[in-house]
Design a protein around this motif. Structure first.
Motif, PDB file in Angstrom:
ATOM      1  N   CYS A 110       0.903 -11.274  -9.343  1.00 22.31           N
ATOM      2  CA  CYS A 110       1.509 -11.430  -8.021  1.00 22.31           C
ATOM      3  C   CYS A 110       0.527 -12.084  -7.055  1.00 22.31           C
ATOM      4  CB  CYS A 110       1.952 -10.071  -7.502  1.00 22.31           C
ATOM      5  SG  CYS A 110       2.520 -10.105  -5.803  1.00 22.31           S
ATOM      6  N   CYS A 165      -0.275  -9.010  -4.391  1.00 25.77           N
ATOM      7  CA  CYS A 165      -0.929  -7.742  -4.718  1.00 25.77           C
ATOM      8  C   CYS A 165      -1.590  -7.769  -6.087  1.00 25.77           C
ATOM      9  CB  CYS A 165       0.081  -6.593  -4.639  1.00 25.77           C
ATOM     10  SG  CYS A 165       1.257  -6.603  -5.982  1.00 25.77           S
ATOM     11  N   CYS A 169       5.596 -10.133  -7.072  1.00 27.34           N
ATOM     12  CA  CYS A 169       6.217  -9.029  -7.794  1.00 27.34           C
ATOM     13  C   CYS A 169       7.429  -8.534  -7.002  1.00 27.34           C
ATOM     14  CB  CYS A 169       5.221  -7.907  -8.018  1.00 27.34           C
ATOM     15  SG  CYS A 169       4.784  -7.056  -6.488  1.00 27.34           S
ATOM     16  N   ARG A 199       1.792  -3.203   2.468  1.00 32.16           N
ATOM     17  CA  ARG A 199       2.311  -4.490   2.004  1.00 32.16           C
ATOM     18  C   ARG A 199       2.899  -5.273   3.172  1.00 32.16           C
ATOM     19  NH1 ARG A 199       3.046  -4.711  -3.843  1.00 32.16           N
ATOM     20  NH2 ARG A 199       2.757  -2.519  -4.274  1.00 32.16           N
TER      21      ARG A 199
HETATM   22 ZN   LIG Z   1       2.940  -7.931  -5.375  1.00 33.92          ZN
END
Ligand SMILES: [Zn+2]
Length: 1136
Positions: free
Chosen positions: A236, A239, A256, A322
């Motif tokens: 990803c 992340c 992701c 996130r």
């Molecule tokens: Zn991710």
């Protein structure tokens, strides 16, 4: 074995399988025979090799080592559990141990590569949902995890952490169903798993997660595998999680699922999120290539150039972390690498215009990410935007990247305001309620009449974008509901199709069809309108203005964007198909009865409906089966003839009914030299049969020589015209025409006819012209066919005026029209000359055929080469009079077994060796007249047209139909026919418009970018474009100043040939000029919309008696070509 579930996908390919003895459970001494299977991810053992579900599985990632113990035994050792097995032999033990050790090593290598997990730790995939569930047949609750496309069962949470489970269910064969309040069934063909959750809400969560796993399993990983080919795309971009299967197509990063959720939260103005696995249609080859070129590597070098370690994301980061990170990264541009031009808008835009013409995608990314405007003005009128510039430069990846970034916002570091731009479609809110009669929903088209008893009365409420139906008006919970956003099509069958007089059909995305009925036309109309308003977005609401039979959205390709399908809105009203394309300009409706082609291409799975109208082609894709089938039938019906009158027929080019065109064309090809043509009658039964099929669907009727006699075809045409309910000259005006024929003064009579002609309806007018033009040609050959103007008038007068032929007035009209054809119809001389030439070529050939004594002969044999002129590539082809360049091309490819792929622009070229020039034949050009004109140093070759794609792109993107610019010009003044060229190349200014090419000596004030420049005075020269033959190339002897030149041949009316040369500065210019010529010469149709491989008209073959006449070449060549045919009878018979 491999057919069993869970063992057949590419990732879980079985490495080794076989019977092993498993060590006894505690307290027992008896070994148990187990079927053991190892794949890249799991070691599993089963009671038998017939079982689908294991007794136990161990994830390969948590195996720490494999060790041999005594007596053919070996141990699989995990962190805190050891499994012992016994093989039948030492050899087998060795094989198992090697397989296991290799699997473990590969697993570790993979983990290292993705970099997501430190060595030794287990690569535990984050589950989408996990928790305890009761499973019927087990005493204790199990720990269940939904991971990707699998549902895994563990004894408890501890075993889950250890990576040792009972079994897992591959959801590609799974199906989940609610049972009662807390329980639900997971059904597979092998077993039913009956689960119970702790509460109803929990059950809902499980159902949703498992349904997600089914969707995931059914998605394909083909795109993902290709995009992961670039190593940075394997984790990803945000992340670092492994195997990310989502992407932001404008930021061009692979992410992701968890990050994708947060990306979506940023809004489509910042990130356009698509699935690599589920949004299959988005992933064109170009987009995939773009991700391989940019992707996470380039993306993070720009967007994540300065991420402080404290703000970096981990695969396990919380949703909040996130969100903060992604907002900072993409919306604020906090971590990006600043472009040196940052802050200077004008310079950024300029730099963008420069970058898009190169292959430097990273630069474009950096510029866009730092504020360059994707739709800034380039200052170049030919290519006003960066997109057009990229297109001009042939940079398809740049184009794709720019397109995906249109309408996205630029990061604003100082702004905390939410983006104003929001792109999701807001549907209008419509409310309506009342009783409707409804049948059970169906997954198949309704073929039979639904009886009244099959409908049940339901209280229906349309509100907040949902159509709900209830048992009664007082019921609380609906029996079911249809979301307006899921409606893809609304159709209104004709009255009395079903047991209820008025019905309508609603099609949904999930391929269900709902049929509703009502007694009252008014109420039905009200419902239809309300439902239509509820699901059609404002941009397409114009479609609601007229009564439609069918309305909905469909994936289509058209115009500029043939690369990828988009969703458009369509409505069918009468024989018009209206369309609204979200990204395109307002479209004229397609006149379905005037289509040049209507066909269904592709296989059953992937059908495409191709609609070709003059100058445009529309491809409608059958992505969803159910509503597509309905559209297909409705469009086909609407495109057929409606009735018997002239304007109700299928119409071809210039409004001539296809039925008339087909007959006239056939007679032109095969009947001009037939004695008594149009006077002789065909066989009544054959004529009738032919006319019937023509009336039904003239577009699909192919008249073939040998199958139809010319007299049958001519009789069918006469019959059709005579039976027209209103007559060709219409009842209302018939008398006026007959009266006009009595005018004494010729000039006055002609002008009277011209007046009357203008009064006819357009279709009648066009048909009269086409027919008289044809009769004009027929009488040109009266020496052979005995049908002079007078004879034709005797036949056609009563036919066209539907009289009994007692007096000659009707005949006189026809006679006058033929005699004054040029004047009455205002015929262009050039047009007439071309027509006569073509007809003469055909007749010459027919005469040659008859002279040799056979009725069907007269086919010329010609030598055609494939790709280049060599003895090995020689093909001898019979050229029937009707053969087009496209048909010849396909014939050659067929013979050589060359498959035609998309974007292979196979074309037949006329190569002139002496002039060192070649001309790609237009696909619709008849080959035979060209062969007549070929000199000894010319030949035909079939090869790929390398510039065609660039030319089509240019034509599609340019504005206006004219082209102008400087070129180097040289005339070939043949001195006394000695062929001595004189003079050199000189700069001249050219303007090409829809009719002629003009040459100017100089341009007085050529202001850049101000449209057409002012030219000094009248053009020095001027040529009608349609009479020019343009060849690519200029012979070297002339010392052309560049290698991008044309040789242009102009034949005057008196058949004098002039030849001159043009040179461009760049290849691009050459292509553009050439494309512009083609465009004008062929009315915008430069390339066939779809290579139809419809059966070609191949004349009856009579081996041995056919007179094969080689067109040219020595007697030896002739013998060779005849021998080639007789030696290979298959090549003759293959099309018969
Ligand atoms: Zn991710």
């Amino acid at each position: 074995m491999d057919g069993l579930p869970g063992g057949s996908t590419s990732v879980t390919r079985v490495i080794k399988a076989g019977w092993l003895d498993k060590n006894p459970p505690q307290g027992s001494y008896i070994y148990q025979k187990r079927w053991v299977r190892l794949d890249a991810d799991y070691l599993r053992y089963f009671d038998s090799n017939k079982d689908a579900y294991s007794k136990r599985f161990v994830t390969v990632a948590c195996i720490s080592r494999v060790a041999a113990t005594g007596d053919q035994k070996f141990e699989v050792i995990t962190h805190n559990r050891t499994f012992s097995f016994r093989a039948e032999s030492d050899v087998e033990r060795k094989e198992w141990m090697q397989a296991l050790q290799q699997a473990v090593a590969e697993q570790r290598a993979r983990a290292r590569l993705s970099g997501a997990y430190p060595l030794g730790a287990r690569g535990l995939e984050q589950p989408d949902h996990a928790g305890s569930l009761e499973l019927r047949g087990f005493k204790n609750k199990l720990y269940v995890a939904v991971v990707g496309d699998k549902v895994q069962l563990y004894k408890n949470l501890e075993e889950y952490h250890l990576g040792i489970g009972i079994t897992f269910i591959d959801m590609s064969v799974g199906n989940v169903k609610e049972a009662d309040r807390r329980s639900f069934d997971l059904t597979t063909p092998y077993h039913i798993f009956s689960f119970s959750a702790d509460s109803e809400p929990e059950k809902e969560q499980w159902l949703e997660a498992m349904q997600g796993a089914i969707a995931e399993a059914l998605s394909t990983s083909e795109v993902a595998e290709r995009i992961w080919a670039a190593a940075p795309n394997r984790s990803c971009a945000d992340c670092g999680a492994a195997q990310p299967d989502w992407a932001s197509i404008n930021l061009c990063v692979v992410i992701c699922k968890r990050c994708a959720g947060e990306h979506r939260g940023l809004g489509a103005g910042v990130s356009k999120v698509r699935s690599l696995k589920m949004d299959r249609k988005v992933w064109t080859e170009t987009l995939i290539q773009l991700f391989l070129h940019l992707g996470n590597g380039a993306g993070n070098r720009f967007w994540a150039a300065n991420v402080p370690p404290s703000e970096a994301l981990q695969p396990s980061s919380s949703p909040g972390a996130r969100r903060r990170h992604l907002e900072a990264k993409y919306r604020e541009g906090k971590y990006r690498r600043y472009h040196p031009l940052f802050g200077n808008q004008e310079e950024l835009d300029k730099a963008l215009c420069a970058a898009v013409t190169t292959t430097d995608l990273a630069e474009t990314q950096a510029l866009l990410g730092c504020g360059a405007a994707v739709s800034c003005c380039s200052g170049d009128p030919e290519a006003p935007t960066p997109l057009a510039l990229a297109e001009q430069a042939g940079q398809t990846l740049q184009m794709e990247f720019l397109r995906n970034n249109q309408g996205t916002g630029v990061p604003r570091p100082d702004s905390t305001l939410p983006l104003e731009k929001h792109y999701s479609v807001v549907l209008p809110t419509v409310s309506h309620s009342g009783f409707l009669y409804k049948t059970a929903s169906a997954a198949k088209p309704l073929q039979d009449r639904r009886a009244r008893e099959e409908f049940s009365r339901r209280w229906c409420v349309l509100s907040d974008g949902v159509l709900s139906y209830y048992e009664t008006e007082r019921a609380v919970t609906p029996n079911g509901e249809i979301r307006a956003s899921e409606i893809v099509c609304l159709a209104v069958p004709p009255p009395d199709t079903h047991g209820f007089e008025h019905t309508f059909e609603v099609y949904t995305e999930g391929e269900r069809l709902y049929l509703f009925g009502l007694e009252s036309a008014e109420l039905a109309h009200e419902w239809v309108t309300c439902i239509a308003k509820a699901f059609v977005p404002p941009l397409a609401e114009d479609l609601l203005a007229r009564d439609f039979e069918r309305l909905g959205r469909l994936p289509y390709k058209a115009g500029l964007s043939l690369q990828r399908a988009q969703e458009g809105w369509f409505s069918l009203a009468g024989s018009e198909l209206h369309a609204v394309f979200p990204e395109g300009p307002c479209e004229e409706p397609l006149q379905l009865r005037k289509l040049q082609e209507l066909s269904v291409q592709g296989d059953n799975e992937n059908q495409v409906l191709v609609l070709v109208e003059r100058r445009r082609t529309l491809y409608i894709q059958g992505e969803r089966r159910l509503d597509f089938v309905g559209w297909l039938a409705a469009i086909q019906k609407a495109a057929a003839s409606l009735g018997d009158t002239l304007s109700e027929q299928q119409l071809g080019d210039s409004d001539i009914p296809v039925i008339v065109y087909r007959c006239v064309d056939y007679i032109t090809q095969y009947g001009l030299t037939s004695e008594g043509i149009y006077r002789k009658c065909g066989q009544t039964s054959k004529t009738q049969r032919l006319l019937e099929s023509l009336r039904q669907d003239a577009r699909s009727v192919r008249l073939k020589e040998g199958e139809q006699h010319v007299d049958d075809v001519s009789s069918a045409l006469k019959r059709f015209l005579r039976d027209l309910p209103d007559g060709l000259f219409t009842r209302a005006q018939r008398l006026a025409w007959l009266e006009a024929s009595e005018t004494e003064e010729e000039e006055e009579k002609v002008s009277r006819y011209r007046e009357l002609l203008l009064r006819l309806p357009p279709v009648n007018r066009a048909t009269v012209k086409a027919l008289i033009s044809h009769l004009y040609c027929v009488q040109c050959f009266s020496d052979t066919n005995q049908m002079n103007t007078h004879n034709l008038a005797i036949v056609f007068g009563p036919t066209l005026f539907q009289t009994d032929g007692q007096d000659y007035k009707a005949g006189r009209v026809v006679e006058d029209l033929i005699n004054h054809y040029v004047l009455v119809f205002n015929v262009d001389k050039e047009e007439l000359r071309k027509q006569r030439e073509e007809v003469t070529a055909i007749v010459k050939m027919r005469v040659a055929g008859t002279a040799s004594g056979t009725q069907h002969a007269g086919d010329f044999i010609c030598t055609v080469y494939l790709e280049e002129k060599k003895a090995e590539t020689e093909q001898h082809v019979k050229i029937p009079a009707s053969m087009t360049a496209e048909e010849l091309t396909l014939e050659i490819l067929d013979r050589r077994n060359v498959g035609v792929r998309e974007k292979d622009y196979w074309t037949c070229f006329e190569v002139n060796e002496r002039e060192e020039a070649e001309r790609p034949l237009h696909y619709s050009e008849k080959v035979l007249p060209i062969l007549h004109g070929l000199g000894m140093d010319s030949h035909l070759v079939v090869k790929k047209h390398q510039s065609m794609e660039a030319m089509l792109l240019y034509l599609a993107s340019r504005v206006g139909d004219t082209k102008h610019g400087m070129m180097k010009f040289r005339e070939d003044r043949s001195l006394l026919g000695l062929g001595l060229p004189s003079g050199g190349f000189h700069d001249r200014y050219f303007i090409l418009n829809s009719s002629c090419l003009r040459l100017y000596k100089e341009v007085r004030s050529q202001r850049p970018w101000s449209g057409a420049p002012e030219t000094s005075h009248r053009p020095e020269k001027e040529w009608p474009v349609k009479s020019l033959k343009v060849y690519l190339g200029v012979k070297k002897k002339l010392r052309p100043p560049t290698c991008w030149g044309f040789t242009v041949v102009h034949e005057t009316e008196r058949h004098e040939k002039q030849q001159w040369y043009l040179c461009c500065d760049t290849q691009m210019e050459l292509r553009e000029w050439f494309a512009a010529f083609l465009f004008v010469q062929h009315d915008g149709l430069v390339w066939p919309s779809e290579r139809s491989r419809a059966s070609r008209a191949v004349p009856e073959v009579r081996l041995g008696s056919v007179a094969l006449i080689p067109l040219r070449g020595s007697e030896n060549e002739m013998r060779r070509s005849v021998a080639a045919f007789t030696a290979d009878p298959l090549s003759l018979l293959r099309n018969v």
